[in-house]
Scaffold this active site. Sequence first.
Site, mmCIF file in Angstrom:
data_model
loop_
_atom_site.group_PDB
_atom_site.id
_atom_site.type_symbol
_atom_site.label_atom_id
_atom_site.label_comp_id
_atom_site.label_asym_id
_atom_site.label_seq_id
_atom_site.Cartn_x
_atom_site.Cartn_y
_atom_site.Cartn_z
ATOM 1 N N GLU A 118 1.001 -1.131 -0.137
ATOM 2 C CA GLU A 118 -0.041 0.155 -0.085
ATOM 3 C C GLU A 118 1.063 1.160 -0.050
ATOM 4 O O GLU A 118 1.856 1.404 0.661
ATOM 5 C CB GLU A 118 -0.824 -0.059 1.298
ATOM 6 C CG GLU A 118 -2.251 -0.833 1.443
ATOM 7 C CD GLU A 118 -1.710 -2.228 1.856
ATOM 8 O OE1 GLU A 118 -0.578 -2.291 2.591
ATOM 9 O OE2 GLU A 118 -2.405 -3.228 1.459
ATOM 10 N N TYR A 130 8.346 2.246 -6.975
ATOM 11 C CA TYR A 130 7.737 1.108 -7.008
ATOM 12 C C TYR A 130 7.290 0.907 -8.667
ATOM 13 O O TYR A 130 7.404 -0.196 -9.233
ATOM 14 C CB TYR A 130 6.260 1.114 -6.394
ATOM 15 C CG TYR A 130 6.241 1.181 -4.980
ATOM 16 C CD1 TYR A 130 7.690 0.534 -4.289
ATOM 17 C CD2 TYR A 130 5.701 1.776 -4.047
ATOM 18 C CE1 TYR A 130 7.747 0.487 -2.793
ATOM 19 C CE2 TYR A 130 5.845 2.076 -2.638
ATOM 20 C CZ TYR A 130 6.935 1.330 -2.119
ATOM 21 O OH TYR A 130 7.072 1.311 -0.845
HETATM 22 C C1 LIG Z 1 10.788 6.080 -0.835
HETATM 23 C C2 LIG Z 1 11.992 5.933 -0.578
HETATM 24 C C3 LIG Z 1 12.160 4.581 0.301
HETATM 25 C C4 LIG Z 1 13.211 5.734 -1.798
HETATM 26 O O1 LIG Z 1 14.558 5.704 -1.295
HETATM 27 P P1 LIG Z 1 15.648 5.758 -2.066
HETATM 28 O O2 LIG Z 1 17.002 5.092 -1.523
HETATM 29 O O3 LIG Z 1 16.058 7.194 -2.269
HETATM 30 O O4 LIG Z 1 15.264 4.982 -3.463
HETATM 31 P P2 LIG Z 1 16.290 4.671 -4.616
HETATM 32 O O5 LIG Z 1 17.473 5.498 -4.582
HETATM 33 O O6 LIG Z 1 16.696 3.274 -4.576
HETATM 34 O O7 LIG Z 1 15.314 4.817 -5.942
HETATM 35 C C5 LIG Z 1 15.195 4.025 -6.811
HETATM 36 C C6 LIG Z 1 14.034 4.525 -7.948
HETATM 37 O O8 LIG Z 1 12.871 5.135 -7.215
HETATM 38 C C7 LIG Z 1 12.680 6.403 -7.772
HETATM 39 N N1 LIG Z 1 12.390 7.369 -6.992
HETATM 40 C C8 LIG Z 1 13.253 7.358 -5.690
HETATM 41 N N2 LIG Z 1 12.992 8.723 -5.099
HETATM 42 C C9 LIG Z 1 12.650 9.502 -5.800
HETATM 43 C C10 LIG Z 1 12.094 10.685 -5.914
HETATM 44 N N3 LIG Z 1 12.501 11.445 -4.861
HETATM 45 N N4 LIG Z 1 11.843 11.462 -6.962
HETATM 46 C C11 LIG Z 1 11.544 10.855 -8.190
HETATM 47 N N5 LIG Z 1 11.809 9.256 -8.132
HETATM 48 C C12 LIG Z 1 12.415 8.964 -7.067
HETATM 49 C C13 LIG Z 1 13.805 6.566 -9.080
HETATM 50 O O9 LIG Z 1 13.204 5.962 -10.135
HETATM 51 C C14 LIG Z 1 14.772 6.016 -8.562
HETATM 52 O O10 LIG Z 1 15.637 5.552 -9.496
HETATM 53 P P3 LIG Z 1 16.945 6.804 -10.173
HETATM 54 O O11 LIG Z 1 17.426 7.414 -9.007
HETATM 55 O O12 LIG Z 1 17.651 5.725 -10.926
HETATM 56 O O13 LIG Z 1 16.101 7.773 -10.845
HETATM 57 C C15 LIG Z 1 12.548 7.322 0.305
HETATM 58 O O14 LIG Z 1 12.255 8.277 -0.319
HETATM 59 C C16 LIG Z 1 12.011 7.186 1.509
HETATM 60 O O15 LIG Z 1 12.485 6.802 2.730
HETATM 61 N N6 LIG Z 1 10.850 7.699 1.802
HETATM 62 C C17 LIG Z 1 10.137 8.190 3.075
HETATM 63 C C18 LIG Z 1 9.492 6.707 3.749
HETATM 64 C C19 LIG Z 1 8.506 6.089 2.539
HETATM 65 O O16 LIG Z 1 7.711 6.950 1.982
HETATM 66 N N7 LIG Z 1 8.501 5.089 2.549
HETATM 67 C C20 LIG Z 1 7.342 4.370 1.534
HETATM 68 C C21 LIG Z 1 6.077 4.193 2.128
HETATM 69 S S1 LIG Z 1 5.097 3.148 1.119
#
Ligand SMILES: CC(C)(COP(=O)(O)OP(=O)(O)OC[C@H]1O[C@@H](n2cnc3c(N)ncnc32)[C@H](O)[C@@H]1OP(=O)(O)O)[C@@H](O)C(=O)NCCC(=O)NCCS
Length: 157
Positions: A118, A130
């Site tokens: 979700e 995702y």
């Molecule tokens: C969502 C979250 C876990 C992503 O973590 P992350 O380590 O930065 O993600 P990654 O570096 O592995 O990103 C993989 C891909 O996701 C997408 N992505 C991740 N963050 C993004 C952003 N801020 N904007 C756009 N695309 C994004 C991109 O496609 C990225 O690939 P790229 O960097 O080659 O373009 C992080 O932003 C976070 O902790 N957010 C707060 C907690 C949360 O919302 N959790 C999800 C609950 S459902």
Amino acid sequence: MKERGDEAPLVPPVELRPMREEDLPEVWEIDSVSLARPWTRAIWQAELHSPFSDYLVAAANTAEGGGISGYVGIKHTADELHVMNIAVRPESRRRGLARRLLTSAISKHPEARTVYLEVRPSNASARSLYDSLGFSTVGRRPRYYGDEDALIMSLTL
Ligand SMILES: CC(C)(COP(=O)(O)OP(=O)(O)OC[C@H]1O[C@@H](n2cnc3c(N)ncnc32)[C@H](O)[C@@H]1OP(=O)(O)O)[C@@H](O)C(=O)NCCC(=O)NCCS
């Protein structure tokens, strides 16, 4: 004069390993700056001890030991996986950590056929993560978060 290769790496090497009880204070720290409604201590304890849970952390792999920069948790039942939570420290984001954590947790379950999760419609970075892994939106849970619906996303393995 410095030679090529003398510089300390910009990003310390990170290893993925199962979450341990002693990791929880750092995990709570990450939750407090990452999630609108962090889990309580009781929920974390139950999750960590459930036989159906798999929690992985990304931990710095240095001589001094290491801080935790992110984690993922999934639940497994028969041939389904459910992503319970994923978060990365703000200063460690956009380095591929969440992607590594999620693909590693999924690959530990070769029996799995479908992954569900979700997500808040307003959570653009998570939805983008995702999407990039091939998940698609298959439904909506009204007011799942109290203040917002949840989108249900799934990935067929
Ligand atoms: C969502 C979250 C876990 C992503 O973590 P992350 O380590 O930065 O993600 P990654 O570096 O592995 O990103 C993989 C891909 O996701 C997408 N992505 C991740 N963050 C993004 C952003 N801020 N904007 C756009 N695309 C994004 C991109 O496609 C990225 O690939 P790229 O960097 O080659 O373009 C992080 O932003 C976070 O902790 N957010 C707060 C907690 C949360 O919302 N959790 C999800 C609950 S459902």
